[in-house]
Design an enzyme around this catalytic site. Structure first.
Site, PDB file in Angstrom:
ATOM      1  CG  HIS A  70      -0.504   0.231   2.505  1.00  0.00           C
ATOM      2  ND1 HIS A  70      -0.206  -0.803   3.376  1.00  0.00           N
ATOM      3  CD2 HIS A  70      -0.224   1.380   3.179  1.00  0.00           C
ATOM      4  CE1 HIS A  70       0.216  -0.295   4.515  1.00  0.00           C
ATOM      5  NE2 HIS A  70       0.225   1.032   4.425  1.00  0.00           N
ATOM      6  CG  ASP A 108       0.031  -4.042   2.743  1.00  0.00           C
ATOM      7  OD1 ASP A 108       0.289  -3.403   1.697  1.00  0.00           O
ATOM      8  OD2 ASP A 108      -0.152  -3.492   3.841  1.00  0.00           O
ATOM      9  CB  SER A 131       2.833   1.779   6.246  1.00  0.00           C
ATOM     10  OG  SER A 131       1.564   1.836   6.820  1.00  0.00           O
TER      11      SER A 131
END
Length: 176
Positions: free
Chosen positions: A30, A64, A127
């Site tokens: 992402h 991811d 992230s």
């Protein structure tokens, strides 16, 4: 210009353009998703503020995860040989809400076949950063924060075996 700032960590992993790009980085899918198909550009910025060119080598959307190659020379982090367990101490490293070099401490609540559920705070910008154990070895990649719950999640090294790196078996750790 629209840009986003997230995290990543160096790993010893072969990439397709190894001669030009000296370092392999792990981050989340992402994080790089808006840069796929020539739409955007990926740059790596060090804690000192220097920017280096980079490219997206491969990704695993389902888990991811993504691998980036960059021209900056960074020492790869070591991967933990030990599967984390409930109560295991962890540290989430990254760029929480744009604050570079952020560190949050917590512990493992549980693990699944692809995720490590943790109490360490993770927010936007964390992230792709490493989740490390008390020996400084990576056990996962910070991935998401729960909105209504008091735990967050990281993709485990087992998830990396599915589409990012080659492992001896189907998983990185030995499950009993």
């Amino acid at each position: 210009d629209k840009y986003s700032q997230c995290s990543g960590w160096a790993i010893s992993l072969p990439i397709s353009q190894q001669e030009k790009y000296q370092t392999s980085l792990i981050t989340n899918h992402h994080v790089i998703e808006d840069c796929l198909n020539g739409v955007g550009e990926v740059m790596v910025k060090t804690l000192g503020g220097e920017e280096f060119s980079a490219y997206i080598d491969r990704w695993d959307k389902k888990n991811d995860l993504a691998v980036i190659g960059t021209t900056v020379k960074l020492e790869p982090l070591q991967l933990s040989e030990w599967m984390p367990y409930a109560g295991y101490w962890v540290m989430a490293v990254g760029t929480a809400d744009g604050y570079e070099g952020s560190v949050a401490f917590g512990n493992v609540l549980n693990i699944t076949d692809t995720e490590v559920l943790i109490t360490a705070a993770i927010s936007s910008g964390n992230s792709g950063g490493p989740l490390v154990d008390n020996e400084g070895k990576v056990i996962g990649t910070n991935s998401w924060s729960a909105v209504k719950e008091q735990y967050n999640g990281a993709k485990s090294l087992d998830a990396m075996c599915i589409g990012i790196m080659e492992c001896d078996g189907k998983t990185y750790w030995k499950w009993d």
